[in-house]
Design a protein around this motif. Structure first.
Motif, PDB file in Angstrom:
ATOM      1  N   SER A 321      37.535  42.217  46.649  1.00  0.00           N
ATOM      2  CA  SER A 321      38.516  42.317  45.539  1.00  0.00           C
ATOM      3  C   SER A 321      39.899  42.439  46.303  1.00  0.00           C
ATOM      4  O   SER A 321      40.078  42.407  47.412  1.00  0.00           O
ATOM      5  N   TYR A 368      37.823  52.277  45.340  1.00  0.00           N
ATOM      6  CA  TYR A 368      37.597  51.235  44.948  1.00  0.00           C
ATOM      7  C   TYR A 368      35.262  51.491  44.894  1.00  0.00           C
ATOM      8  O   TYR A 368      34.846  51.450  45.557  1.00  0.00           O
ATOM      9  N   TRP A 375      39.024  49.254  40.894  1.00  0.00           N
ATOM     10  CA  TRP A 375      40.242  50.814  41.185  1.00  0.00           C
ATOM     11  C   TRP A 375      40.714  51.771  41.091  1.00  0.00           C
ATOM     12  O   TRP A 375      41.091  51.689  39.967  1.00  0.00           O
TER      13      TRP A 375
END
Length: 415
Positions: A321, A368, A375
């Motif tokens: 991510s 996260y 997030w």
């Protein structure tokens, strides 16, 4: 912002005064009292227990403790599920941890001087390495040994030297060590660290039950092999920018193994990138240089990327991510130097970025949640001691809110 003493200490207000003030509260049904009390941070909860005797029995009961534990564990990536712990370099007689609790937005002072002083001589140079459950691990630079503090038992003891012999504080690398309460919630623990010995990765493990060390040479795995278990441990034995040596131990491997994972693309201008490793994840912090009239040449964060491994041991890094740009804009501040801490606790990955600009420290806390691909940025206020801070260790603990220190007693020391 000033910090607050950890509750559980004696306070000048008599219990009778607190009882009178809480008279209306004590008339509420126990279920409603549970709902009110679980919203308190641990230091506040222990302060209530210490000054309000009618509530002490409720707070100390097994049912409430279980309820509080479940509430803390179920808070997911929210800051209530973890504490940010910092140790400021002070003589042992003034030793104290600072713990930041997100929901209350406050720092708490956690005194450890009286506990740790019998275990270390006056003037000892201490460094905070890790925390898990009720165990807090320190390295003593003068005596070149490890000291563990059990906050719930109010005791401290020295660990025997590792198979590598006495080690100073500079020998311990945050990316290559891990402290684990075993079983969870107990004061027993395992401490593991990975190290290159004659260019060969080794895993060293201490078990508090037996007070002994074990060492194992890691075997090389070429490419993805057996599936990694959920209770497996990844440690970074060595790293230089994007190049690292990872050691894995746990289900799926009969013995510790090591491999050299690569990132999915080349990373040019490595000097503008910070690599942070921890618990089988890696973060790449990209920065750009800026010119400011008052500060001169500094840097600001331009992007943060999270990487992880696939289901099998021995694979390369995979992009998991990227921190959204609008979140990065919220904590973009000029800095001169930066380091980081990366830890996975109960399925949530937490990143702490510590930066300094002209003597002023700044902390960024990101979390996260893989389950929701979400997030979060937790703003961390200054406690009033960040200017000129001589930081001597930082850690994240998701189990600190589960500690239940007993009534104050004389510190103990055993060898």
């Amino acid at each position: 912002m000033s910090d607050h003493n950890l509750a559980g200490e004696h306070h000048p207000s008599p219990a009778s005064t607190a009882t009178t003030a809480l008279g209306t509260l004590l008339l509420l049904p126990s279920e409603l009292l549970h709902e009110i009390l679980i919203r308190l941070a641990l230091p506040e909860l222990l302060r209530v227990r210490s000054v309000a005797r009618p509530l002490s029995h409720l707070i100390s009961s097994a049912d409430f403790r279980r309820f509080y534990h479940l509430s803390s564990a179920s808070s997911g990536p929210a800051p209530a599920a973890a504490w940010l712990l910092i140790f400021k370099k002070l003589p042992p007689r003034g030793a104290a941890l600072r713990g930041f609790h997100g929901p209350s937005g406050r720092w708490f002072r956690i005194p450890v001087a009286d506990i740790i002083s019998p275990a270390v001589p006056p003037g000892e140079d201490l460094y905070f390495l890790a925390a898990s459950g009720s165990s807090f691990l320190f390295a003593a630079n003068g005596r070149r040994e490890l000291v563990v503090v059990d906050l719930s038992a109010q005791s401290a003891r020295r660990l025997p030297p590792s198979p590598l012999g006495p080690r100073g504080t500079s020998s311990w690398r945050r990316f290559g060590l891990k402290l684990v309460a075993d079983p969870p919630g107990s004061n027993r623990f395992r401490f593991m660290f990975a190290e290159l010995v004659n260019n060969t990765p080794f895993l060293f493990e201490y078990q508090s039950d037996t007070d002994t060390w074990q060492s194992s040479e890691a075997a090389l795995v070429a490419g993805p092999s057996a599936p990694a278990g959920p209770d497996g441990t990844y440690l970074c034995a060595a790293h230089a920018g994007p190049d690292c040596v990872m050691v894995y131990s746990g289900p799926g491997a009969d013995r510790p193994v090591f491999f050299r994972p690569r990132f999915p693309h080349n990373l040019p201008n490595a000097g503008d990138r910070l690599h942070v490793y921890g618990d089988g994840s890696a973060v790449v912090v990209r920065s750009t240089a800026v010119e400011e009239p008052s500060r001169g040449r500094t840097k600001v964060v331009a992007g943060v990327e999270l990487y992880g491994f696939g289901p099998e041991v021995g694979g390369d890094w995979q992009l998991v991510s990227t921190v959204p740009g609008e979140l990065v804009e919220g904590f973009r501040k000029p800095y001169a130097v930066m380091t980081g801490l990366l830890a996975e606790r109960e399925g949530v990955i937490r990143l702490i970025l510590i930066s300094n600009c002209r003597g002023a420290w700044d902390l960024v806390w990101l979390s996260y949640d893989p389950a929701g691909a979400e997030w979060r940025w937790v703003p961390v206020p200054d406690w009033g001691g960040a200017k000129g801070l001589n930081m001597a260790g930082i850690a994240v603990s998701s189990t600190f809110s589960r500690l239940w220190p007993p009534a104050p007693s004389s510190p103990a020391i055993c060898r």
